[in-house]
Structures are given as C-alpha cells and as structure tokens.
Design a protein around this motif. Structure first.
Motif, PDB file in Angstrom:
ATOM      1  N   SER A 150       2.693   8.921  -4.965  1.00 58.35           N
ATOM      2  CA  SER A 150       3.656   8.045  -4.307  1.00 58.35           C
ATOM      3  C   SER A 150       3.029   7.367  -3.087  1.00 58.35           C
ATOM      4  O   SER A 150       3.236   6.175  -2.844  1.00 58.35           O
ATOM      5  CB  SER A 150       4.892   8.844  -3.897  1.00 58.35           C
ATOM      6  OG  SER A 150       5.809   8.051  -3.190  1.00 58.35           O
ATOM      7  N   GLU A 153       0.663   4.566  -4.071  1.00 56.41           N
ATOM      8  CA  GLU A 153       1.436   3.391  -4.488  1.00 56.41           C
ATOM      9  C   GLU A 153       1.989   2.650  -3.277  1.00 56.41           C
ATOM     10  O   GLU A 153       2.017   1.413  -3.241  1.00 56.41           O
ATOM     11  CB  GLU A 153       2.562   3.817  -5.424  1.00 56.41           C
ATOM     12  CG  GLU A 153       2.068   4.350  -6.767  1.00 56.41           C
ATOM     13  CD  GLU A 153       3.181   4.943  -7.606  1.00 56.41           C
ATOM     14  OE1 GLU A 153       4.298   5.131  -7.057  1.00 56.41           O
ATOM     15  OE2 GLU A 153       2.956   5.227  -8.798  1.00 56.41           O
ATOM     16  N   THR A 154       2.421   3.390  -2.264  1.00 53.89           N
ATOM     17  CA  THR A 154       2.943   2.787  -1.042  1.00 53.89           C
ATOM     18  C   THR A 154       1.848   2.014  -0.301  1.00 53.89           C
ATOM     19  O   THR A 154       2.061   0.884   0.152  1.00 53.89           O
ATOM     20  CB  THR A 154       3.525   3.860  -0.107  1.00 53.89           C
ATOM     21  OG1 THR A 154       4.595   4.536  -0.781  1.00 53.89           O
ATOM     22  CG2 THR A 154       4.056   3.243   1.177  1.00 53.89           C
ATOM     23  N   GLU A 156      -0.816   0.734  -1.556  1.00 50.82           N
ATOM     24  CA  GLU A 156      -1.206  -0.446  -2.330  1.00 50.82           C
ATOM     25  C   GLU A 156      -0.192  -1.570  -2.179  1.00 50.82           C
ATOM     26  O   GLU A 156      -0.556  -2.739  -2.094  1.00 50.82           O
ATOM     27  CB  GLU A 156      -1.374  -0.072  -3.800  1.00 50.82           C
ATOM     28  CG  GLU A 156      -1.971  -1.200  -4.633  1.00 50.82           C
ATOM     29  CD  GLU A 156      -2.462  -0.727  -5.993  1.00 50.82           C
ATOM     30  OE1 GLU A 156      -2.933  -1.576  -6.769  1.00 50.82           O
ATOM     31  OE2 GLU A 156      -2.385   0.487  -6.277  1.00 50.82           O
ATOM     32  N   SER A 157       1.086  -1.215  -2.122  1.00 47.67           N
ATOM     33  CA  SER A 157       2.123  -2.244  -2.018  1.00 47.67           C
ATOM     34  C   SER A 157       2.284  -2.774  -0.592  1.00 47.67           C
ATOM     35  O   SER A 157       2.521  -3.957  -0.379  1.00 47.67           O
ATOM     36  CB  SER A 157       3.463  -1.700  -2.522  1.00 47.67           C
ATOM     37  OG  SER A 157       3.880  -0.603  -1.724  1.00 47.67           O
ATOM     38  N   LYS A 162      -6.049  -0.391  -2.568  1.00 46.49           N
ATOM     39  CA  LYS A 162      -6.095   0.543  -3.686  1.00 46.49           C
ATOM     40  C   LYS A 162      -6.903   1.747  -3.243  1.00 46.49           C
ATOM     41  O   LYS A 162      -8.032   1.610  -2.765  1.00 46.49           O
ATOM     42  CB  LYS A 162      -6.735  -0.097  -4.916  1.00 46.49           C
ATOM     43  CG  LYS A 162      -6.706   0.819  -6.139  1.00 46.49           C
ATOM     44  CD  LYS A 162      -7.280   0.146  -7.371  1.00 46.49           C
ATOM     45  CE  LYS A 162      -7.217   1.096  -8.567  1.00 46.49           C
ATOM     46  NZ  LYS A 162      -7.813   0.490  -9.778  1.00 46.49           N
TER      47      LYS A 162
END
Length: 301
Positions: A150, A153-154, A156-157, A162
């Motif tokens: 999680s 992903e946070t 990266e967004s 990455k």
C-alpha cells in the motif's frame, strides 16, 4: 562548477536552493558564484578530498539529529567493516531495503515520506541516491507486507516514485549482521534484475527463482520436457499456471488477477493436468511444475 562534481560523485545531489533538513549522511557545500548547493555522500569522500572541497566551496554545517548520527554508524557497520553501532542488547533487528527506480528523485523528500510510514525510531541508511535501508528494532516493527504494498502504491501516486522493497528477517544483534545483510542484499539485487512482475521481495519469493536461474545445464535437461513443450506452445496456459501457483492455488485471487471467470481458470487447470498427468493440488506436483515454470521463463529470456 558544481555540476562537474556529479561526474566524480555520481550519488551526489545538486540543489538550486539551500536544502532543508538534509540527511546527515551528506556533506552540503555551497558555491557562492553560482548560488548553488550540492550534497555529497560522506562515505564517498576521503579526508584529502574533503579538505580540497572545503578550500573550494563553503561547507554548510548541519544540525546532527540522533537518528542521522546512528544512520552513519550503521552504514559503517553494515557496509564498511566499521565498529558495532550500539551496545549489545537483546533486541532483534530487521532490514527493509528499498530501491528507487527514478534517478531524479530527492532523497530528502523520500526519507521524509518513509519516516511518515515507519515508526519514528526507525533508522534510514542511504547506500546511494537510489538505494537505502530502513532499520527497525523487533519490538518496533511497524509495517506488514500488505502495508508495504500500500505504501509503495501511495508513493508512486503521490510522488511519482516507483519503489521496490526487500523485507528482511529479524536477526538478533551480533557481529554477524553485516554478513546476514549482505546475503539479503544479494537476493534483492537478483530479484530486481530477474523478477519483473513484483515490487515487494522476500527471501521466500526470490530463492526459488534464484535456484532455477543457477541450476547447471545437466539438471535443467532433466526437467519434464512435456511441461516445457506445453508452455512453449501455449504461453497463455503458462501464465495461468504460474500465477495460480504463485497465489497459493487460490482460484478466486488468480481469476481476479487474470481478469477471467473462475470456470475459465478451472478449464485451463484441468487442461494442464490432463496433458501432463500432474495434480497441482499435490505439493510435490506443484513444486515440480513451479520449478519447471521458472526454468522455462529463463530459457525464454
């Protein structure tokens, strides 16, 4: 002039403004004529080079935080054959390695983000501009594998970064820690190079692929040729079986990852079993097929 230093110190960072809260693992130099700052990792500068740099540029004194001071000691202990960074205690320590896939990231910004996810006591050690270690005491381990997924992903967004992680094992503190860390580091390096479909690595996830990659040719020739030929002529079936095994024979999770109906998944599994005579729900059958799948994957590369 500072830009030329990037060629000599590839892990250094150039700043257009004075950096705020820089890591203590960097020397910060200021060039007045160009009104620029550069951060150079302390571990890459010897005493002679430091004196030369100080004669050319202004060394910016930074406030040393306790965690930053400890980070430097852990760096020397794990990577430079330095002394033990702490007094011996009964705690276990876990190393979570991370690798940034972007070369233009700001380590200070990444460190701040990581600190927000891990416990405040976690120590962050930078090996290079794109690679580092989060060191946690066993009683302060804060994130599970799912939470690390999680978090990646946070990042990266939110930061367009990455990032991959290797979750190490808890080890009691001893002078063997550099050796144990080195082994995990080797597995992480292998995983980054050879396993492209995940960004959270563990020993259990990497080791089977490591074995398949290093098997001598005389052993790979003994792999069931029917399995390899079936995979060769039906790459869709290969992907299905490999993902099914990687997901612990969980049909629902596999179907979801493949974007197919469970009936379609079952049809493919039955097809494989009929063609090979291997029951995937048998441990030995699953192990044999998974090893064959890994060998097939490397042969195709």
């Amino acid at each position: 002039m500072l830009k030329k230093l990037l060629n000599y110190y590839p892990n250094s960072i150039l700043f257009s403004n004075r950096p705020e809260n820089p890591s203590d693992q960097y020397y910060i130099f200021y060039h007045k004529a160009e009104n620029e700052w550069i951060g150079i990792m302390r571990s890459t500068v010897n005493e002679m080079e430091l004196n030369l740099l100080k004669s050319l540029f202004t060394l910016i004194e930074t406030e040393t935080k306790n965690n930053s001071s400890q980070a430097r000691k852990w760096y020397e202990f794990l990577l430079s054959d330095g002394p033990e960074p702490i007094q011996k205690n009964e705690s276990d320590y876990r190393f979570i390695q991370f690798h940034l896939h972007n070369n233009d990231t700001n380590p200070a910004e990444i460190e701040a983000a990581l600190t927000g996810f891990f416990s405040e006591e976690a120590i962050i050690v930078w090996e290079s501009r794109v690679k580092g270690i989060v060191i946690e005491e066993n009683n302060k381990i804060s994130l599970t594998e799912e939470e690390l997924i999680s978090m990646s992903e946070t990042l990266e967004s939110d930061l367009y970064v990455k990032i991959s992680f290797f979750i190490g094992k808890p080890y009691p503190f001893s002078n063997r820690l550099p050796f144990l860390f080195s082994k995990e580091s080797d597995f992480f390096t292998f995983g980054l190079a050879q396993i492209k479909d995940i960004n959270i690595f563990t020993y259990e996830r990497v080791f089977p692929a490591y074995i398949a990659y290093h098997l001598p040719e005389e052993l790979t020739k003994k792999v069931n040729t029917e399995i390899l030929e079936l995979f060769l002529h039906d790459t869709e079936l290969f992907s299905t079986i490999k993902i099914f095994l990687e997901n612990n024979l969980n049909a629902s999770m596999t179907a979801k990852k493949l974007y197919i109906h469970r009936n379609t998944l079952q049809y493919r599994i039955d097809k494989f079993s009929e063609r090979t005579g291997i029951n995937l729900k048998d441990f030995y059958g699953a192990f044999t097929v998974f090893l064959a799948a890994l060998i097939f994957e490397y042969q195709q590369k």
